[in-house]
Write a protein that holds these residues in place. Structure first.
Motif, PDB file in Angstrom:
ATOM      1  N   MET A  48      35.807  28.463  37.746  1.00 17.48           N
ATOM      2  CA  MET A  48      35.836  27.308  38.630  1.00 17.48           C
ATOM      3  C   MET A  48      34.442  26.728  38.819  1.00 17.48           C
ATOM      4  SD  MET A  48      38.666  28.213  41.590  1.00 17.48           S
ATOM      5  CE  MET A  48      37.889  29.750  42.103  1.00 17.48           C
ATOM      6  N   LEU A  49      33.426  27.604  38.795  1.00 11.21           N
ATOM      7  CA  LEU A  49      32.043  27.162  38.981  1.00 11.21           C
ATOM      8  C   LEU A  49      31.326  26.922  37.659  1.00 11.21           C
ATOM      9  CD1 LEU A  49      31.034  29.646  41.841  1.00 11.21           C
ATOM     10  CD2 LEU A  49      31.814  27.285  42.081  1.00 11.21           C
ATOM     11  N   ILE A  90      42.061  35.072  42.516  1.00  9.24           N
ATOM     12  CA  ILE A  90      41.090  34.050  42.918  1.00  9.24           C
ATOM     13  C   ILE A  90      39.671  34.516  42.606  1.00  9.24           C
ATOM     14  CG2 ILE A  90      40.202  32.744  44.887  1.00  9.24           C
ATOM     15  CD1 ILE A  90      42.955  33.015  46.173  1.00  9.24           C
ATOM     16  N   ILE A  91      39.401  35.804  42.855  1.00 11.31           N
ATOM     17  CA  ILE A  91      38.055  36.342  42.598  1.00 11.31           C
ATOM     18  C   ILE A  91      37.696  36.221  41.121  1.00 11.31           C
ATOM     19  CG2 ILE A  91      36.675  38.454  42.595  1.00 11.31           C
ATOM     20  CD1 ILE A  91      38.174  39.298  45.134  1.00 11.31           C
ATOM     21  N   GLN A 149      38.782  34.178  38.984  1.00  4.55           N
ATOM     22  CA  GLN A 149      38.683  32.797  38.529  1.00  4.55           C
ATOM     23  C   GLN A 149      37.412  32.087  38.995  1.00  4.55           C
ATOM     24  OE1 GLN A 149      41.110  32.674  35.857  1.00  4.55           O
ATOM     25  NE2 GLN A 149      40.636  30.593  36.488  1.00  4.55           N
ATOM     26  N   PHE A 150      36.679  32.679  39.934  1.00  2.00           N
ATOM     27  CA  PHE A 150      35.507  32.013  40.496  1.00  2.00           C
ATOM     28  C   PHE A 150      34.508  31.540  39.438  1.00  2.00           C
ATOM     29  CE2 PHE A 150      36.081  33.229  45.070  1.00  2.00           C
ATOM     30  CZ  PHE A 150      35.850  31.958  45.565  1.00  2.00           C
ATOM     31  N   ALA A 152      32.746  39.272  37.755  1.00  2.00           N
ATOM     32  CA  ALA A 152      33.931  38.846  38.510  1.00  2.00           C
ATOM     33  C   ALA A 152      35.141  39.719  38.170  1.00  2.00           C
ATOM     34  CB  ALA A 152      34.229  37.381  38.224  1.00  2.00           C
TER      35      ALA A 152
END
Length: 562
Positions: free
Chosen positions: A211-212, A204-205, A207-208, A221
């Motif tokens: 995603m943003l 998840i980290i 992919q941040f 990241a």
């Protein structure tokens, strides 16, 4: 067993000579020199390939690379088998703790980690960027296969009849009843599933930024994800090291609760009245009569001898109980004056505390029958003890000829590591060449094919162990599956992120990460909210596998995520 690597090596050397012979001849392609043209899936404009290490066989044809993938895949399967066998021998000798917590999880993930490592190490940055999808395919494929196909298969082969939402050991009379048969696991398996779900945090980290839509933050990241992933790896290994100690403490507590519930049930049965009054306080009159009945020498105190006679008389057949230890714990809990004996007031206060603890979670029963909660507490304690895996208390036989067994374990581990290290790079090159020849994306090839090589021995072992149809064997099977996925999510991902960061590669695996998150979270929720899995849950697991492949294809090739 040690003869198999020699046969494998001999077979491979023969095949090496045959495959290498193709590139020392300038003769036109003939049917006898390869495969017929109608079997070729794609033609290359230039029939050349680079030999791994300068001497390993290679080919640019689809069928030739498929053959090499099968050969190298078998050798990786052999390496995984030797690593697994050596790990089990080492565990028999040294037991859990350091070995079970550090070495076994790492050795189990070693073939996958090596394949991921070599996928991004060789060649230029451009070459590494094109080959790193092999590593991502293996990472996603191993996780998805273990949690879908293998998980569901273990449910089907290990299913037993369900009674009171628990599987009855070795009782399978309901065929494939979707709700009437299934598998039960212990509480430690639930913890393993929760840990597995937590281990997806690094994904998840990373992919941040995507995603943003913040491209400039991708390297940061990746670095943060690498640090978090490595930290989770260390934390998981420490948990595995100390888990036997934690498990023993938990088991000791459940045993004490067993004694407590057994004594309360015994007192309730012998009491001429209720143990507590209407307002919930201990019934001193009734407890005084019970105290005198237990006090065999009528000296006004309960001694160690009195308590031992009480506990032995109750006959705790459901649990392997150390009577002396049980007496000491009861004495320590009741004897507030610390004079090694219990007077009447201490007995009343102690029983009152036990009654209050038994009432917890049984409020609905108190209105109908103020003493029914004692029976419910006793039933729940028996269930908790069962779910902890009472079979784990069985004694273990010593290992005969431990010196030779140690040598054999070390040789198997070294041999497995050497084979994995030697043939990981050629396997990755063959997958890349096969992808070039067939125009099939490397991700799908590695997603489907490579986990069969690196996880087959683990999968077969899990299915065979689950077929024993016992809570203990089912718990170990699913714990190992969750543990293998956790190591994929922390160790293999750490290697992958380290490659991406060190070589300056681009992290562009949104659809693949989504699949990993989806499968891990769905199966992690399953594991965290229940300890019994009916047969219908296996259907959910099986459906997740083709759905995962279809999802990646749609996101990448229809919506253009990658």
């Amino acid at each position: 067993m040690m003869q198999r690597p020699l046969l494998s090596a001999l077979l491979f050397l023969i095949l090496c000579g045959a495959a290498y012979g193709r590139f020392i001849s300038d003769q036109p392609r003939l049917v006898s020199d390869g495969v017929p043209s109608f079997l070729r899936l794609a033609e290359e404009e230039e029939e050349t390939c680079d030999q791994t290490y300068g001497f390993m066989p290679c080919t640019s044809t689809a069928m030739g690379n498929l053959f090499l993938i099968l050969v190298y895949g078998y050798l990786m399967f052999t390496a995984a088998t030797y690593l697994s066998a050596g790990s089990e021998l080492l565990l028999e000798i040294l037991g859990p703790g350091i070995v079970g917590g550090l070495f076994l999880p790492i050795l189990g993930a070693l073939p996958d980690a090596m394949l991921i490592l070599v996928s991004g190490m060789s060649g230029s940055v451009e070459t590494a960027q094109s080959q790193v999808s092999v590593g991502m395919g293996l990472l996603a494929g191993s996780t998805v296969m273990l949690l879908t196909v293998i998980w569901g298969s273990c449910i089907l082969v290990g299913k037993c009849d369900l009674q009171d939402n628990l599987a009855k050991d070795n009782q399978d009379t309901r065929a494939f009843s979707l709700t009437g048969s299934g598998v039960s696991t212990d509480i430690w398996t639930t913890y393993a599933g929760i840990i597995m779900a937590i281990s997806v945090i690094p994904f998840i980290i990373v992919q941040f930024p995507q995603m943003l839509h913040y491209d400039s933050g991708r390297n940061l990241a990746v670095l943060i994800g690498l640090i978090v992933s490595a930290s989770l790896l260390i934390a998981y290994c420490l948990y595995q090291v100390f888990q036997p100690w934690v498990q023993k403490r938990r088991l000791d507590y459940i045993k004490h609760r067993h004694v407590m519930s057994g004594i309360l049930k015994h007192l309730k049965k012998r009491a001429l009245g209720k143990l507590s009054t209407v307002d919930g306080l201990p019934n001193e009159e009734v407890l005084s009569k019970l105290f005198k009945a237990i006090d065999e020498n009528s000296d006004g105190y309960l001694s160690h001898t009195d308590l031992r006679a009480l506990i032995i008389g109750i006959q705790f057949n459901e649990v392997s109980l150390d009577h002396s230890d049980a007496v000491e714990k009861v004495m320590r809990e009741f004897d507030t004056s610390q004079d090694s004996r219990i007077d009447l007031q201490e007995f009343i206060v102690g029983v009152g505390k036990w009654l209050e603890e038994a009432k917890t979670g049984n409020e609905s029963n108190r209105a109908a029958d103020s003493m029914k909660y004692i029976d419910d507490f006793h039933t729940q304690t028996k269930r908790d003890h069962f779910l902890l895996g009472v079979q784990s208390e069985e004694g273990e036989e010593g290992v005969e000829n431990s010196a030779w067994t140690t040598v054999k374990a070390v040789l198997l581990l070294l041999l497995g590591t050497a084979i994995a290290a030697a043939f990981a790079d050629p396997l990755v090159d063959s997958v890349q060449n096969f992808s070039n020849a067939t125009k099939i994306p490397t991700f799908f090839i590695s997603f489907i094919a490579l986990p069969l090589a690196t996880n087959s021995s683990e999968a077969v072992s899990a299915i065979i162990f689950a077929s024993r149809k016992k809570l203990r064997s089912a718990s170990l099977t699913f714990s190992e599956l969750y543990g293998a996925v956790t190591m994929n999510n922390v160790l293999c991902l750490s290697v992958f992120l380290g490659l991406v960061y060190a070589r300056g590669l681009v992290w562009d695996f949104s659809s693949e990460v989504l699949v990993i998150l989806m499968v891990c979270i769905v199966m992690g929720v399953f594991a965290s909210v229940r300890t019994t899995f009916p047969v219908w849950t296996s259907l959910v697991a099986f459906l997740l596998y083709p759905f995962s492949l279809a999802l990646v294809y749609v996101l990448d090739f229809v919506f253009g995520w990658s």
